[in-house]
Design a protein around this motif. Structure first.
Motif, PDB file in Angstrom:
ATOM      1  N   GLY A   1       0.790  -1.226   0.000  1.00 47.56           N
ATOM      2  CA  GLY A   1       0.000   0.000   0.000  1.00 47.56           C
ATOM      3  C   GLY A   1       0.822   1.275   0.000  1.00 47.56           C
ATOM      4  N   SER A   2       2.125   1.167   0.187  1.00 48.22           N
ATOM      5  CA  SER A   2       2.970   2.358   0.168  1.00 48.22           C
ATOM      6  C   SER A   2       3.137   2.860  -1.267  1.00 48.22           C
ATOM      7  CB  SER A   2       4.345   2.059   0.775  1.00 48.22           C
ATOM      8  OG  SER A   2       5.019   1.065   0.018  1.00 48.22           O
ATOM      9  N   ILE A   3       3.458   4.135  -1.405  1.00 44.96           N
ATOM     10  CA  ILE A   3       3.591   4.756  -2.726  1.00 44.96           C
ATOM     11  C   ILE A   3       5.033   5.206  -2.941  1.00 44.96           C
ATOM     12  CG2 ILE A   3       2.821   6.628  -4.230  1.00 44.96           C
ATOM     13  CD1 ILE A   3       0.179   6.633  -2.720  1.00 44.96           C
ATOM     14  N   ASN A   4       5.624   4.707  -4.015  1.00 44.49           N
ATOM     15  CA  ASN A   4       6.950   5.157  -4.426  1.00 44.49           C
ATOM     16  C   ASN A   4       6.808   6.120  -5.599  1.00 44.49           C
ATOM     17  OD1 ASN A   4       8.094   3.542  -2.500  1.00 44.49           O
ATOM     18  ND2 ASN A   4       9.099   2.137  -3.920  1.00 44.49           N
ATOM     19  N   SER A   5       7.653   7.128  -5.616  1.00 42.32           N
ATOM     20  CA  SER A   5       7.627   8.108  -6.700  1.00 42.32           C
ATOM     21  C   SER A   5       8.988   8.160  -7.375  1.00 42.32           C
ATOM     22  CB  SER A   5       7.282   9.498  -6.153  1.00 42.32           C
ATOM     23  OG  SER A   5       6.052   9.481  -5.460  1.00 42.32           O
ATOM     24  N   VAL A   6       8.971   8.181  -8.697  1.00 41.60           N
ATOM     25  CA  VAL A   6      10.188   8.401  -9.476  1.00 41.60           C
ATOM     26  C   VAL A   6      10.065   9.782 -10.118  1.00 41.60           C
ATOM     27  CG1 VAL A   6      11.521   7.682 -11.484  1.00 41.60           C
ATOM     28  CG2 VAL A   6      10.660   5.960  -9.882  1.00 41.60           C
ATOM     29  N   VAL A   7      10.982  10.654  -9.748  1.00 40.10           N
ATOM     30  CA  VAL A   7      10.938  12.051 -10.191  1.00 40.10           C
ATOM     31  C   VAL A   7      11.998  12.260 -11.254  1.00 40.10           C
ATOM     32  CG1 VAL A   7      11.184  14.463  -9.501  1.00 40.10           C
ATOM     33  CG2 VAL A   7      10.161  12.795  -7.917  1.00 40.10           C
ATOM     34  N   GLY A   8      11.572  12.530 -12.481  1.00 41.37           N
ATOM     35  CA  GLY A   8      12.504  12.808 -13.562  1.00 41.37           C
ATOM     36  C   GLY A   8      12.680  14.305 -13.747  1.00 41.37           C
ATOM     37  N   LEU A   9      13.920  14.718 -13.945  1.00 39.12           N
ATOM     38  CA  LEU A   9      14.233  16.129 -14.189  1.00 39.12           C
ATOM     39  C   LEU A   9      15.129  16.238 -15.406  1.00 39.12           C
ATOM     40  CD1 LEU A   9      14.490  19.187 -13.470  1.00 39.12           C
ATOM     41  CD2 LEU A   9      16.438  18.547 -12.026  1.00 39.12           C
ATOM     42  N   GLY A  10      14.713  17.059 -16.354  1.00 43.83           N
ATOM     43  CA  GLY A  10      15.578  17.437 -17.461  1.00 43.83           C
ATOM     44  C   GLY A  10      15.879  18.917 -17.346  1.00 43.83           C
ATOM     45  N   LEU A  11      17.159  19.259 -17.300  1.00 47.50           N
ATOM     46  CA  LEU A  11      17.567  20.654 -17.144  1.00 47.50           C
ATOM     47  C   LEU A  11      18.575  20.999 -18.231  1.00 47.50           C
ATOM     48  CD1 LEU A  11      17.368  23.213 -15.288  1.00 47.50           C
ATOM     49  CD2 LEU A  11      19.394  22.329 -14.092  1.00 47.50           C
ATOM     50  N   ASN A  12      18.254  22.012 -19.034  1.00 47.77           N
ATOM     51  CA  ASN A  12      19.168  22.455 -20.086  1.00 47.77           C
ATOM     52  C   ASN A  12      20.318  23.224 -19.446  1.00 47.77           C
ATOM     53  OD1 ASN A  12      17.465  21.390 -22.063  1.00 47.77           O
ATOM     54  ND2 ASN A  12      16.340  23.308 -22.283  1.00 47.77           N
ATOM     55  N   VAL A  13      21.516  22.679 -19.556  1.00 40.85           N
ATOM     56  CA  VAL A  13      22.663  23.255 -18.846  1.00 40.85           C
ATOM     57  C   VAL A  13      23.622  23.946 -19.815  1.00 40.85           C
ATOM     58  CG1 VAL A  13      24.571  22.805 -17.254  1.00 40.85           C
ATOM     59  CG2 VAL A  13      22.444  21.496 -17.046  1.00 40.85           C
ATOM     60  N   ASN A  14      24.333  23.157 -20.629  1.00 39.03           N
ATOM     61  CA  ASN A  14      25.368  23.733 -21.491  1.00 39.03           C
ATOM     62  C   ASN A  14      25.032  23.649 -22.982  1.00 39.03           C
ATOM     63  OD1 ASN A  14      27.112  24.426 -19.312  1.00 39.03           O
ATOM     64  ND2 ASN A  14      27.782  22.294 -19.188  1.00 39.03           N
ATOM     65  N   GLN A  15      23.828  23.245 -23.311  1.00 45.40           N
ATOM     66  CA  GLN A  15      23.396  23.221 -24.711  1.00 45.40           C
ATOM     67  C   GLN A  15      23.117  24.645 -25.185  1.00 45.40           C
ATOM     68  OE1 GLN A  15      20.471  20.226 -25.651  1.00 45.40           O
ATOM     69  NE2 GLN A  15      19.571  21.430 -27.301  1.00 45.40           N
ATOM     70  N   THR A  16      23.539  24.949 -26.404  1.00 50.80           N
ATOM     71  CA  THR A  16      23.309  26.299 -26.942  1.00 50.80           C
ATOM     72  C   THR A  16      22.486  26.292 -28.221  1.00 50.80           C
ATOM     73  OG1 THR A  16      25.422  26.214 -28.126  1.00 50.80           O
ATOM     74  CG2 THR A  16      25.423  27.230 -25.927  1.00 50.80           C
ATOM     75  N   ASN A  17      22.289  25.132 -28.826  1.00 51.70           N
ATOM     76  CA  ASN A  17      21.541  25.034 -30.070  1.00 51.70           C
ATOM     77  C   ASN A  17      20.111  24.583 -29.772  1.00 51.70           C
ATOM     78  OD1 ASN A  17      20.556  24.652 -32.614  1.00 51.70           O
ATOM     79  ND2 ASN A  17      22.003  23.059 -33.216  1.00 51.70           N
ATOM     80  N   PHE A  18      19.163  25.459 -30.040  1.00 49.71           N
ATOM     81  CA  PHE A  18      17.755  25.136 -29.820  1.00 49.71           C
ATOM     82  C   PHE A  18      16.943  25.428 -31.081  1.00 49.71           C
ATOM     83  CE2 PHE A  18      19.423  25.865 -25.559  1.00 49.71           C
ATOM     84  CZ  PHE A  18      18.959  24.733 -24.901  1.00 49.71           C
ATOM     85  N   ASN A  19      17.435  24.927 -32.207  1.00 54.18           N
ATOM     86  CA  ASN A  19      16.726  25.094 -33.478  1.00 54.18           C
ATOM     87  C   ASN A  19      15.320  24.514 -33.368  1.00 54.18           C
ATOM     88  OD1 ASN A  19      18.915  26.308 -34.672  1.00 54.18           O
ATOM     89  ND2 ASN A  19      19.699  24.427 -35.586  1.00 54.18           N
ATOM     90  N   ASN A  20      14.353  25.250 -33.867  1.00 54.30           N
ATOM     91  CA  ASN A  20      12.943  24.831 -33.853  1.00 54.30           C
ATOM     92  C   ASN A  20      12.353  24.760 -32.440  1.00 54.30           C
ATOM     93  OD1 ASN A  20      13.005  24.458 -36.712  1.00 54.30           O
ATOM     94  ND2 ASN A  20      13.979  22.459 -36.393  1.00 54.30           N
ATOM     95  N   LEU A  21      13.067  25.314 -31.475  1.00 55.56           N
ATOM     96  CA  LEU A  21      12.551  25.377 -30.099  1.00 55.56           C
ATOM     97  C   LEU A  21      12.685  26.818 -29.611  1.00 55.56           C
ATOM     98  CD1 LEU A  21      14.160  22.113 -28.636  1.00 55.56           C
ATOM     99  CD2 LEU A  21      11.733  22.469 -29.154  1.00 55.56           C
ATOM    100  N   PRO A  22      11.879  27.723 -30.133  1.00 60.01           N
ATOM    101  CA  PRO A  22      12.058  29.151 -29.833  1.00 60.01           C
ATOM    102  C   PRO A  22      11.809  29.517 -28.375  1.00 60.01           C
ATOM    103  CG  PRO A  22      10.011  28.778 -31.030  1.00 60.01           C
ATOM    104  CD  PRO A  22      10.765  27.485 -31.065  1.00 60.01           C
ATOM    105  N   ARG A  23      11.115  28.666 -27.630  1.00 60.36           N
ATOM    106  CA  ARG A  23      10.834  28.989 -26.229  1.00 60.36           C
ATOM    107  C   ARG A  23      11.764  28.262 -25.262  1.00 60.36           C
ATOM    108  NH1 ARG A  23       4.182  29.251 -25.885  1.00 60.36           N
ATOM    109  NH2 ARG A  23       3.952  31.083 -27.224  1.00 60.36           N
ATOM    110  N   ALA A  24      12.793  27.606 -25.785  1.00 58.95           N
ATOM    111  CA  ALA A  24      13.741  26.877 -24.942  1.00 58.95           C
ATOM    112  C   ALA A  24      15.040  27.660 -24.802  1.00 58.95           C
ATOM    113  CB  ALA A  24      14.025  25.500 -25.518  1.00 58.95           C
ATOM    114  N   SER A  25      15.708  27.457 -23.659  1.00 58.08           N
ATOM    115  CA  SER A  25      17.008  28.067 -23.435  1.00 58.08           C
ATOM    116  C   SER A  25      17.783  27.189 -22.447  1.00 58.08           C
ATOM    117  CB  SER A  25      16.868  29.495 -22.906  1.00 58.08           C
ATOM    118  OG  SER A  25      18.118  30.158 -22.932  1.00 58.08           O
TER     119      SER A  25
END
Length: 242
Positions: free
Chosen positions: A122-146
């Motif tokens: 009955g216990s609940i386990n959670s898996v938390v995924g995080l994606g963080l843009n760190v050193n990428q500089t090319n965001f072609n076709n993603l105008p709202r990403a940085s």
């Protein structure tokens, strides 16, 4: 805090879910990778990332959620923890775009995906995924990403970021178990465009004006409409036009 580092994997969330189903992992175990081939975002969206440039991690959280009504509480703690780490690095103009996009100025720099499973006891386990843009500089076709590098014009150490985020999540989880609402006011204060008149579009593509007031206890976005009523929207029921 145990950290498992992989060169490449389809999804850190899937790997950690599979591993935790086979063995009893210690709480706050982290899986990270340089390359994720099938990264996932909210509602099945794809999370794409350049190899070796960004932070892709999943962390196991056990025992925080004890009933289904607490699911969004974990989202609050995780989002606030990531913002606090980035603030310590002087990343400017940070906010949380409901429900859990990490923003700097008007650009998305990170996203969170939480998946919960109920164990046989009955216990609940959670898996938390995080994606963080760190050193990428090319965001072609993603105008709202940085990324942190684009915004600050400097490279960041991904290992240090991982350790800081993992430690801050663990600290805030433990604090929130004793004081459940400790992160709630912070989350509201960090909300992207809080208290600002904004155009929105609903699931029928009907546009309307409204002002974000906050988020309900179960995670619905509360918007003040022009007739002074406050309406609550679930994920995918409303889109902010900015």
């Amino acid at each position: 805090m145990k950290v498992i580092k992989l060169d490449a994997i389809d999804s850190t969330n899937e790997f950690l879910k599979g591993l935790s189903s086979k063995k009893d992992l210690e709480n706050f175990t982290i899986v990270s990778t340089n390359c994720q081939t099938q990264g996932k975002g909210q509602m099945g969206a794809v999370w794409a990332s350049e190899v070796g440039k960004n932070l892709m991690m999943s962390i196991l959280v056990k025992g925080f959620i004890v009933n289904i009504s607490q699911i969004f509480d974990l989202n609050i703690v995780i989002s606030v923890s990531v913002i606090e780490v980035l603030e310590s690095l002087n990343i400017p103009n940070l906010s949380i775009k409901w429900p859990n996009d990490i923003m700097s100025y008007n650009k998305k720099i990170g996203g969170i995906l939480i998946e919960n499973s109920i164990k046989s006891d009955g216990s609940i386990n959670s898996v938390v995924g995080l994606g963080l843009n760190v050193n990428q500089t090319n965001f072609n076709n993603l105008p709202r990403a940085s990324s942190l590098k684009v915004i600050c014009d400097t490279n960041f150490d991904r290992d240090q970021l991982l350790a800081s985020i993992g430690n801050t999540i663990e600290k805030n989880i433990l604090l929130s178990q004793n004081t459940p609402s400790i992160c709630n006011s912070k989350y509201r204060n960090y909300l992207f465009k809080i208290d600002v008149p904004m155009p929105f579009s609903n699931q029928n593509n009907i546009k309307f004006m409204g002002i974000i007031q906050g988020v309900s206890s179960i995670g619905k976005l509360q918007i003040l409409l022009e007739d002074d009523s406050i309406v609550e929207f679930d994920i995918k029921e409303v889109q902010m036009l900015y």
